[in-house]
Design an enzyme around this catalytic site. Structure first.
Site, PDB file in Angstrom:
ATOM      1  N   ARG A 410      31.968 -58.253  52.657  1.00 50.59           N
ATOM      2  CA  ARG A 410      31.809 -57.007  53.405  1.00 50.59           C
ATOM      3  C   ARG A 410      31.171 -57.223  54.779  1.00 50.59           C
ATOM      4  O   ARG A 410      30.139 -57.867  54.907  1.00 50.59           O
ATOM      5  CB  ARG A 410      30.968 -56.018  52.595  1.00 50.59           C
ATOM      6  N   HIS A 440      32.080 -65.555  44.969  1.00 51.36           N
ATOM      7  CA  HIS A 440      30.718 -65.519  45.488  1.00 51.36           C
ATOM      8  C   HIS A 440      29.949 -66.794  45.141  1.00 51.36           C
ATOM      9  O   HIS A 440      28.815 -66.983  45.589  1.00 51.36           O
ATOM     10  CB  HIS A 440      29.998 -64.286  44.909  1.00 51.36           C
ATOM     11  N   TYR A 473      16.327 -66.822  55.113  1.00 55.08           N
ATOM     12  CA  TYR A 473      16.374 -66.507  53.685  1.00 55.08           C
ATOM     13  C   TYR A 473      15.769 -67.660  52.882  1.00 55.08           C
ATOM     14  O   TYR A 473      15.941 -68.825  53.230  1.00 55.08           O
ATOM     15  CB  TYR A 473      17.814 -66.322  53.196  1.00 55.08           C
ATOM     16  N   ARG A 569      13.703 -58.668  44.294  1.00 52.40           N
ATOM     17  CA  ARG A 569      13.399 -58.222  45.654  1.00 52.40           C
ATOM     18  C   ARG A 569      13.837 -56.790  45.907  1.00 52.40           C
ATOM     19  O   ARG A 569      13.113 -56.004  46.506  1.00 52.40           O
ATOM     20  CB  ARG A 569      14.074 -59.143  46.675  1.00 52.40           C
TER      21      ARG A 569
END
Length: 695
Positions: A410, A440, A473, A569
């Site tokens: 996306r 993924h 990250y 998170r």
């Protein structure tokens, strides 16, 4: 127990997450420019939430869908609650914005209004407008001959209300108004540096839309400006693909990307005090419902703060201390990474350790004449990716290079299509994943000829192959030549690129078929240990937990006496601490300098810990609609390192918030000395030595 008491709604939980991001902007202990950066993140998060999640709910509502979800909400009821909470959050966001501007002004930096400039500065800014901005602007009148224009999603516009100059009006009649729309060009910088006053070191900036407002009359000769106010539309940006019916998936996605610009409006943000004629025009043309309006007391789209903060010079004392990732010690000074991996597995943890090690792994494989094949999955790739160049070079040298590119990632669809075409031109075999599934998993396989045999080297990660996000990250990556992992990696790529029946995995657990059963198997084993009086503990770190059956299985484990500690998170639909249901479950969320992105699982195994890293969150889409991968970590030392990462997260009492049974979060309270897990890690020269902190 009713669904509303047993589970927390996913979208309401997401708003709680964005509130935690907003709290970082409000935290006086966070450096000032970083607080502004967090405000920008709040904005971009909210934009995506509206354009995808709220858009989906609105589509369900308009279709007359009234069934409740597993948390007890109908689309109609949930939309009202979400909009109400969002409106409160936006007001708090702008209160924080005004507070931070006052603090920034004390540091010598200000966002000023045109009227506050002196004559010399006004002259300079007017000249800038005429030379740079004016030629780019396009006034769009709205009348019978010129229909309402297509407004692009999340772009900034000005609604201009005009009256003709010198036109008489019959007594008793109101003077007629005309409306026009002007797009604020996104190609130009949103903030403009104003020439400084004499003998002043202070920096003043003017917002682009404010400068346009001051000179808007130049666009409409013969008319006088009655009002000019900013507005912004957010549209439905989710792609609706008929993958099975598509003859060419690449072309189908390109068509959908063009349709995205015309998606149904989801939210309208307008500047406070907008003229009623302009508001009526926007409401009628966009067909917006009442709860989709937001009146903003301040500049629309605070996302500009990210670039504004980045451009400010010489204000390092207002930022986080610089942290340069270190190169992993196991590979540092080694000319041949594969030689190291023949001897041992290596774990890296970003951003404390450099992503360059991943680039070097691919570059070395691409240049090695004994490497026969490289296979890799790509989900989100950076703009100037070293990996793309390395894979292209490998293919051009005659190696078999296979790349599974997920072109349905996306908001990265267009970029991934461009990468796919570049790789194909270089001779790579490019596969666009499986119909109906997103790929993924994060994995690379290198096949090398060694002494008349083939050896397989594998990298498995929790995050994307993206140099830029790897600095922002936290993610884990495992390099290994373990034969079981190598064999499973080969089977996984065969399934993704060819026709293969599901493999009997030696080490991997793979979604959409095998991951969830494997997780259930591990949880059931812990339930058995607990019922037999043996140690039983589960510690899991992830981005989101929203799958109902996974939550129910964790409830079952809690009731059996398994100690469960979750580091989630973002979204968490599990309700911890409910007597008789989840009193053995603790959930914390850490929001800090870096975005916590790693997925790590530790299960006690009756006293013998097993540790896994994964690409998957425990969400329905990850477990049933994506190709995801969970990989065991066999090396005892690396398992210990990952367990200590989890333990340090659980001990965080500075940036950790604990989820209460009410669905709200509160900061962790502890009598222990302050421990901030991200900074604790950064203070240790090599992440591997973190184990020493707990000995």
């Amino acid at each position: 127990m009713s669904s509303s008491k047993k589970y927390i709604n996913r979208d309401l939980s997401w708003l709680e997450f964005n509130r935690r991001v907003l709290e970082e902007a409000e935290d006086a202990g966070t450096p000032l420019l970083e607080r502004l950066q967090f405000l920008s993140i709040v904005q971009s998060n909210l934009d995506e939430f509206m354009s995808v999640r709220v858009a989906g709910l609105q589509a369900q509502s308009k279709a007359g869908f009234i069934k409740t979800d597993f948390t007890g909400y109908t689309p109609q009821g949930l939309i009202k609650r979400l909009m109400k909470r969002t409106t409160r959050m936006v007001k708090e966001q702008y209160r924080t914005y005004r507070d931070l501007l006052r603090l920034l002004a004390k540091e010598g930096v200000s966002l000023t209004a045109f009227r506050e400039l002196n004559d010399e500065q006004k002259t300079t800014m007017t000249s800038y407008f005429k030379q740079i901005i004016y030629p780019v602007l396009t006034p769009m009148a709205v009348d019978q001959s010129r229909p309402f224009p297509l407004l692009h999603s999340k772009e900034l516009y000005l609604a201009v209300v005009l009256k003709p100059e010198g036109q008489g009006v019959t007594e008793g009649e109101e003077e007629k108004t005309f409306c026009a729309i002007v797009q604020v060009p996104s190609i130009l910088a949103r903030t403009i540096l104003v020439p400084g006053r004499k003998n002043s070191r202070k920096l003043s900036y003017l917002l682009l839309e404010d400068l346009i407002k001051e000179h808007i009359g130049l666009l409409f000769s013969g008319y006088r400006t009655v009002a000019v106010h900013a507005f912004r539309v957010t549209r439905n940006s989710d792609l609706t693909l008929n993958e099975e019916g598509a003859e060419d998936l690449l072309q189908e996605i390109e068509k959908e990307l063009r349709r995205r610009r015309r998606g149904l409006p989801v939210r309208l943000e307008v500047e406070k005090g907008i003229h009623l004629d302009a508001l009526e025009l926007l409401s009628d043309e966009l067909e917006m419902e009442g709860e989709a309006f937001d009146e903003i007391d301040g500049p629309l789209d605070l996302g500009f703060l990210s670039k504004f903060v980045a451009m400010l010079p010489n204000y390092e004392h207002l930022r986080y201390p610089k942290h340069e990732p270190v190169y992993p010690a196991e590979f540092d000074g080694e000319d041949d990474m594969l030689t190291v991996l023949r001897e041992k597995d290596v774990l890296v943890y970003h951003p404390y350790e450099s992503f360059e090690v991943v680039n070097d792994f691919i570059l070395e494989a691409a240049a090695d004449p004994n490497v026969l094949a490289i296979k890799m999955t790509l989900y989100r790739v950076s703009v100037n990716s070293v990996l793309i160049q390395a894979l292209s070079s490998a293919a051009e040298s005659g190696k078999q290079v296979t790349v599974v590119v997920e072109i349905k990632a996306r908001f990265d669809e267009a970029r991934n299509i461009a990468w796919a075409r570049q790789l194909e031109k270089a001779g790579c075999h490019v596969v666009y994943g499986l119909v109906g599934l997103k790929t993924h998993a994060k994995i690379t396989l290198v096949v090398r000829r060694e002494a008349n045999n083939l050896r397989r080297y594998v990298h498995v990660g929790t995050g994307n192959y993206n140099e830029n996000t790897a600095r922002l990250y936290t993610d884990a990556g495992l390099f290994t030549s373990h034969p079981d992992i190598g064999a499973d990696a080969t089977a996984l790529f065969n399934e993704m690129t060819g026709y293969s029946t599901p493999h009997l995995w030696s080490s991997f657990a793979v979604a959409p078929i095998g991951l969830k059963p494997k997780l259930f198997e591990l949880i059931d084993r812990e339930i058995g240990h607990a019922l037999s009086g043996r140690p039983a503990r589960i510690v899991a770190k992830m981005n989101s937990l929203s799958n109902q059956s996974m939550i129910d299985k964790l409830y079952q484990a809690s009731q059996a006496g398994v100690k469960i500690e979750l580091i989630v998170r973002g979204v968490c639909c599990l309700r911890p601490g409910v007597p008789g249901l989840s009193e053995n479950i603790r959930v914390i969320s850490i929001v800090d300098r870096y975005l916590e992105h790693a997925r790590i699982l530790s299960v006690a195994g009756g006293g013998d810990d097993e540790v896994y890293i994964s690409s998957a969150d425990w969400m329905t889409r990850n477990l049933s609609r994506r190709v995801e991968l969970m990989c065991p970590v066999y090396d005892p030392g690396l398992r210990s390192t990952l367990m200590n990462i989890l333990e340090m997260n659980l001990l965080d009492n500075v940036k950790a918030r604990e989820l209460l049974s009410t669905g709200s979060y509160e900061r962790v309270k502890s009598p222990e000395p302050p421990l901030r897990s991200q900074f604790q890690a950064a203070d240790i020269p090599l992440w591997k030595s973190i184990a020493a902190a707990f000995e």
